[in-house]
Every structure is written in structure tokens, then in C-alpha cells.
Design a protein around this motif. Structure first.
Motif, PDB file in Angstrom:
ATOM      1  N   SER A 266      69.230   3.715  34.961  1.00 13.53           N
ATOM      2  CA  SER A 266      69.647   2.460  35.577  1.00 13.53           C
ATOM      3  C   SER A 266      69.747   1.348  34.538  1.00 13.53           C
ATOM      4  O   SER A 266      70.576   0.445  34.655  1.00 13.53           O
ATOM      5  CB  SER A 266      68.664   2.063  36.694  1.00 13.53           C
ATOM      6  OG  SER A 266      67.411   1.688  36.161  1.00 13.53           O
ATOM      7  N   VAL A 267      68.902   1.419  33.497  1.00 12.45           N
ATOM      8  CA  VAL A 267      68.983   0.444  32.409  1.00 12.45           C
ATOM      9  C   VAL A 267      70.297   0.631  31.635  1.00 12.45           C
ATOM     10  O   VAL A 267      70.970  -0.334  31.269  1.00 12.45           O
ATOM     11  CB  VAL A 267      67.775   0.586  31.456  1.00 12.45           C
ATOM     12  CG1 VAL A 267      67.943  -0.322  30.231  1.00 12.45           C
ATOM     13  CG2 VAL A 267      66.484   0.252  32.185  1.00 12.45           C
ATOM     14  N   VAL A 268      70.659   1.890  31.397  1.00 16.36           N
ATOM     15  CA  VAL A 268      71.914   2.185  30.700  1.00 16.36           C
ATOM     16  C   VAL A 268      73.104   1.683  31.518  1.00 16.36           C
ATOM     17  O   VAL A 268      74.028   1.052  30.977  1.00 16.36           O
ATOM     18  CB  VAL A 268      72.050   3.698  30.443  1.00 16.36           C
ATOM     19  CG1 VAL A 268      73.413   4.019  29.823  1.00 16.36           C
ATOM     20  CG2 VAL A 268      70.932   4.188  29.540  1.00 16.36           C
ATOM     21  N   TRP A 269      73.107   1.967  32.815  1.00 19.39           N
ATOM     22  CA  TRP A 269      74.200   1.504  33.672  1.00 19.39           C
ATOM     23  C   TRP A 269      74.268  -0.019  33.712  1.00 19.39           C
ATOM     24  O   TRP A 269      75.362  -0.597  33.785  1.00 19.39           O
ATOM     25  CB  TRP A 269      74.025   2.042  35.093  1.00 19.39           C
ATOM     26  CG  TRP A 269      74.279   3.492  35.324  1.00 19.39           C
ATOM     27  CD1 TRP A 269      73.822   4.229  36.386  1.00 19.39           C
ATOM     28  CD2 TRP A 269      75.065   4.420  34.552  1.00 19.39           C
ATOM     29  NE1 TRP A 269      74.251   5.533  36.308  1.00 19.39           N
ATOM     30  CE2 TRP A 269      75.026   5.675  35.195  1.00 19.39           C
ATOM     31  CE3 TRP A 269      75.783   4.305  33.370  1.00 19.39           C
ATOM     32  CZ2 TRP A 269      75.678   6.796  34.695  1.00 19.39           C
ATOM     33  CZ3 TRP A 269      76.433   5.427  32.858  1.00 19.39           C
ATOM     34  CH2 TRP A 269      76.367   6.641  33.525  1.00 19.39           C
ATOM     35  N   SER A 270      73.093  -0.678  33.687  1.00 18.57           N
ATOM     36  CA  SER A 270      73.083  -2.142  33.688  1.00 18.57           C
ATOM     37  C   SER A 270      73.748  -2.678  32.425  1.00 18.57           C
ATOM     38  O   SER A 270      74.432  -3.713  32.462  1.00 18.57           O
ATOM     39  CB  SER A 270      71.640  -2.655  33.784  1.00 18.57           C
ATOM     40  OG  SER A 270      71.061  -2.297  35.015  1.00 18.57           O
ATOM     41  N   ARG A 271      73.541  -1.991  31.320  1.00 23.26           N
ATOM     42  CA  ARG A 271      74.176  -2.405  30.059  1.00 23.26           C
ATOM     43  C   ARG A 271      75.687  -2.239  30.140  1.00 23.26           C
ATOM     44  O   ARG A 271      76.452  -3.102  29.698  1.00 23.26           O
ATOM     45  CB  ARG A 271      73.625  -1.570  28.891  1.00 23.26           C
ATOM     46  CG  ARG A 271      74.377  -1.766  27.576  1.00 23.26           C
ATOM     47  CD  ARG A 271      74.196  -3.191  27.051  1.00 23.26           C
ATOM     48  NE  ARG A 271      74.973  -3.417  25.833  1.00 23.26           N
ATOM     49  CZ  ARG A 271      76.215  -3.867  25.805  1.00 23.26           C
ATOM     50  NH1 ARG A 271      76.857  -4.135  26.953  1.00 23.26           N
ATOM     51  NH2 ARG A 271      76.842  -4.054  24.660  1.00 23.26           N
ATOM     52  N   ILE A 272      76.136  -1.147  30.751  1.00 24.31           N
ATOM     53  CA  ILE A 272      77.569  -0.845  30.801  1.00 24.31           C
ATOM     54  C   ILE A 272      78.294  -1.678  31.855  1.00 24.31           C
ATOM     55  O   ILE A 272      79.332  -2.282  31.585  1.00 24.31           O
ATOM     56  CB  ILE A 272      77.794   0.661  31.074  1.00 24.31           C
ATOM     57  CG1 ILE A 272      77.237   1.497  29.913  1.00 24.31           C
ATOM     58  CG2 ILE A 272      79.281   0.947  31.291  1.00 24.31           C
ATOM     59  CD1 ILE A 272      77.270   2.980  30.157  1.00 24.31           C
ATOM     60  N   PHE A 273      77.724  -1.720  33.075  1.00 20.95           N
ATOM     61  CA  PHE A 273      78.436  -2.339  34.190  1.00 20.95           C
ATOM     62  C   PHE A 273      78.041  -3.791  34.437  1.00 20.95           C
ATOM     63  O   PHE A 273      78.857  -4.585  34.913  1.00 20.95           O
ATOM     64  CB  PHE A 273      78.223  -1.522  35.464  1.00 20.95           C
ATOM     65  CG  PHE A 273      78.796  -0.135  35.389  1.00 20.95           C
ATOM     66  CD1 PHE A 273      80.160   0.075  35.435  1.00 20.95           C
ATOM     67  CD2 PHE A 273      77.965   0.974  35.244  1.00 20.95           C
ATOM     68  CE1 PHE A 273      80.698   1.357  35.348  1.00 20.95           C
ATOM     69  CE2 PHE A 273      78.483   2.261  35.160  1.00 20.95           C
ATOM     70  CZ  PHE A 273      79.859   2.443  35.212  1.00 20.95           C
ATOM     71  N   LEU A 274      76.782  -4.147  34.175  1.00 17.92           N
ATOM     72  CA  LEU A 274      76.332  -5.518  34.404  1.00 17.92           C
ATOM     73  C   LEU A 274      76.300  -6.331  33.113  1.00 17.92           C
ATOM     74  O   LEU A 274      75.920  -7.499  33.127  1.00 17.92           O
ATOM     75  CB  LEU A 274      74.940  -5.515  35.059  1.00 17.92           C
ATOM     76  CG  LEU A 274      74.829  -4.772  36.393  1.00 17.92           C
ATOM     77  CD1 LEU A 274      73.415  -4.890  36.943  1.00 17.92           C
ATOM     78  CD2 LEU A 274      75.842  -5.308  37.406  1.00 17.92           C
ATOM     79  N   LYS A 275      76.674  -5.691  32.003  1.00 17.44           N
ATOM     80  CA  LYS A 275      76.755  -6.356  30.694  1.00 17.44           C
ATOM     81  C   LYS A 275      75.410  -6.922  30.231  1.00 17.44           C
ATOM     82  O   LYS A 275      75.372  -7.939  29.522  1.00 17.44           O
ATOM     83  CB  LYS A 275      77.806  -7.470  30.725  1.00 17.44           C
ATOM     84  CG  LYS A 275      79.180  -7.034  31.222  1.00 17.44           C
ATOM     85  CD  LYS A 275      79.751  -5.877  30.400  1.00 17.44           C
ATOM     86  CE  LYS A 275      81.122  -5.457  30.908  1.00 17.44           C
ATOM     87  NZ  LYS A 275      81.666  -4.290  30.172  1.00 17.44           N
ATOM     88  N   GLU A 276      74.316  -6.295  30.647  1.00 17.89           N
ATOM     89  CA  GLU A 276      73.001  -6.732  30.188  1.00 17.89           C
ATOM     90  C   GLU A 276      72.787  -6.228  28.756  1.00 17.89           C
ATOM     91  O   GLU A 276      73.110  -5.093  28.435  1.00 17.89           O
ATOM     92  CB  GLU A 276      71.900  -6.195  31.105  1.00 17.89           C
ATOM     93  CG  GLU A 276      71.971  -6.768  32.519  1.00 17.89           C
ATOM     94  CD  GLU A 276      70.854  -6.227  33.406  1.00 17.89           C
ATOM     95  OE1 GLU A 276      70.038  -5.418  32.909  1.00 17.89           O
ATOM     96  OE2 GLU A 276      70.797  -6.612  34.588  1.00 17.89           O
ATOM     97  N   LYS A 277      72.231  -7.087  27.903  1.00 12.95           N
ATOM     98  CA  LYS A 277      72.023  -6.723  26.509  1.00 12.95           C
ATOM     99  C   LYS A 277      70.746  -5.909  26.328  1.00 12.95           C
ATOM    100  O   LYS A 277      69.748  -6.159  26.997  1.00 12.95           O
ATOM    101  CB  LYS A 277      71.957  -7.993  25.649  1.00 12.95           C
ATOM    102  CG  LYS A 277      73.275  -8.763  25.601  1.00 12.95           C
ATOM    103  CD  LYS A 277      73.161  -9.974  24.679  1.00 12.95           C
ATOM    104  CE  LYS A 277      74.487 -10.722  24.612  1.00 12.95           C
ATOM    105  NZ  LYS A 277      74.404 -11.911  23.724  1.00 12.95           N
TER     106      LYS A 277
END
Length: 304
Positions: A266-277
Motif C-alpha cells: 500500500s505504501v508503494v501504491w501510494s507513491r505511484i498513485f497518490l504521488k507520496e514521496k
């Protein structure tokens, strides 16, 4: 096949977590109950369709027989939601995400330490270490961000004795749920995978009906078909649950830690889709988790 099932569960639940984040609205005090309604609806539809497609009879006794496992999973989820009222997610996350290690240790203690190979032990250790490390990094980042903004933690979120009990209870009860699943489906084979799957999903449907009635009593204008993020999360949750029971039935000790590490995805997806650094340390922790999964996969390949 247990590794493939565990990996598919990992992918499905990690993706569901992304949609859970979108569906959880702080301004809506019933958002968690609306998520329960969505998950219960989708699981109920799947359970009924699964019985029809596989010509399975409805056995009410299975719901009662599997109730200890279902109750522990559902109770742990409820405690997790309740705990967020009193303790920050960044503090509770490292504790809650240790549930996979709890179930693995319990299964090893009660059913023997010879169930895993040396390679599998190394993989499970890396999984547990990576998840806990990532959670600690997220807590540190959240603390730094709050300090930079000059914000203070609300009084209800301060780390008191009662507050810290919620994630501890979540970890223990969810770990016990996975431990019980290992007994039911793998170690003692008390139920078939089909029976367990249908029993859990129908139990969740019952919980959804109760939650829906409660929301309506509170006169909340709730239309489940407007909860697109919750419904998307419910679909992935149900897909994961389907593969989960088969993974636990075949190799519960190794499958539980892999499944429990879905929070990393979910952290990886947040980086990809939610643009979280993400920081370098976060990438390193994620690499440790995926390294552990890779070792478990290699071990299965060598055993096959």
C-alpha cells in the motif's frame, strides 16, 4: 501453490488498503461503518455466487463452527478503528503490523519448529523486520512533519496506557485469528477451504446488515453505491480473502507473514498513485520485505 495464493492475497489486500485510505473520511464519523457495509455486501454476493457456481450447500452450522476465527478477525478490525480515536496511526502501525509474526510464532511453538526450512526462516525474518522497520520510519516521518508544521497532538491522541492497548489488542487478536485459521485449515484440517470462505463472508454480510441498520437509525443519508472507493476496496478485499484461505490451508506458517506484509504494498501504491514521496530508508525497508518474499518463493521452488 501456497506461495502463489499468498502473493495474490498480498497484492489484493495491498491494493485494497489504497482504496481504504480514500474511503476513510475524517469528517464522516460513520465512514468506517460504511466501509463495513461495502465489504459485507461484496463478500455476501461472492459467497452466494460461489455456492451456486460450485454447487455447495448452505450449512448454517459452518458459520457457528468458524465463528471463533471470523469473530477474531472482525473484532481486531473494530479495535483498529476504535484505537485510531485515541492513538495516532503512525504509533499504532508498528504494533499492529506485527500480527503476522505473532501467528507464525504461535504455529511454530504449537506444531513444531521443523515446519520451515532454513531459507523460509530467513524469508520470514526479513518480512517481519522489513514491515516493522518501515512502520517505524513512517512514525518518525510523521513526527518530523508535525514538528515542522508546529502542530500539537490532540489530547485524546497522547500515548496513555489505555490508548496503547488498542493496537496491542489488535496485534494479538488478529495474530490469534491467523493462528486459528492455520489450525482450522492446515494443521488439523477442521474445515475445508470452501466452507471457511463461505462462512466468513456470510458472517461479514451479517455484520454489514447490522452496520447498515445502525447508520439508518442515526438518520445518515447513506447510499452505498455512491461509496465508490469503499466498494473498490471491498472488491480487492474479497479477492484477497478468496486466495487467503487457500494459502493458509496449504502452508500457514510461511503464508501468514507474507500476507501480513501487504501494508508495504500500500505504501508503494501510494507513491505511484497518490504521488507520496518515499525516503531512501523506506525504499530499503520495502526491498527487505520483497527480499523476504523472494526467499520464500525460492524455498517453495526448491521444495517442489
Amino acid at each position: 501453490m501456497w506461495f502463489a495464493f499468498a502473493l495474490l492475497t498480498f497484492l489484493a489486500w495491498g491494493t485494497a488498503d489504497l482504496f481504504y485510505k480514500k474511503a476513510s473520511r475524517p469528517e464522516d464519523k460513520y465512514s468506517h461503518l460504511k466501509i463495513v457495509c461495502a465489504v459485507g455486501l461484496v463478500m455476501g454476493i461472492h459467497a452466494i455466487a460461489y455456492m451456486i457456481m460450485n454447487d455447495l450447500p448452505f450449512v448454517p452450522m459452518d458459520l457457528i463452527k468458524y465463528l471463533p476465527v471470523s469473530a477474531m478477525y472482525i473484532l481486531s478490525m473494530a479495535l483498529g478503528y476504535m484505537g485510531l480515536r485515541y492513538i495516532e496511526l503512525s504509533i499504532s502501525s508498528p504494533i499492529q503490523n506485527s500480527s503476522g509474526a505473532v501467528s507464525a510464532v504461535l504455529l511454530l511453538i504449537f506444531f513444531g519448529f521443523d515446519q520451515l526450512s532454513a531459507l523460509e526462516y530467513a524469508g520470514v525474518a526479513m518480512l517481519c523486520l522489513g514491515v516493522f522497520w518501515l512502520s517505524c520510519i513512517e512514525k518518525k516521518n510523521a513526527d518530523a512533519e508535525r514538528l515542522a508544521l508546529g502542530s500539537q497532538v490532540e489530547e485524546r491522541y497522547r500515548k496513555g496506557f489505555m490508548a496503547i492497548l488498542f493496537p496491542i489488542f489488535y496485534c494479538i487478536i488478529d495474530g490469534l485469528g491467523s493462528f486459528a485459521d492455520g489450525i482450522y485449515l492446515d494443521q488439523l484440517e477442521l474445515m475445508s477451504e470452501d466452507a471457511a470462505l463461505v462462512a466468513y463472508e456470510l458472517t461479514f454480510l451479517i455484520c454489514a446488515v447490522v452496520a447498515f441498520i445502525f447508520i439508518r437509525i442515526k438518520k445518515d443519508n447513506f447510499n452505498i453505491f455512491r461509496e465508490k472507493s469503499a466498494l473498490a476496496a471491498a472488491v480487492f478485499e474479497t479477492v484477497g480473502q478468496y486466495f487467503y484461505v487457500f494459502a493458509m490451508a496449504q502452508r500457514s506458517v510461511a503464508a501468514a507473514p507474507i500476507v501480513a506484509s501487504y501494508c508495504v504494498l500500500s505504501v508503494v501504491w501510494s507513491r505511484i498513485f497518490l504521488k507520496e514521496k518515499l525516503s531512501g530508508k523506506q525504499y530499503a525497508a520495502i526491498a527487505v520485505v520483497f527480499g523476504g518474499i523472494l526467499l520464500c518463493g525460492i524455498a517453495e521452488g526448491l521444495a517442489g
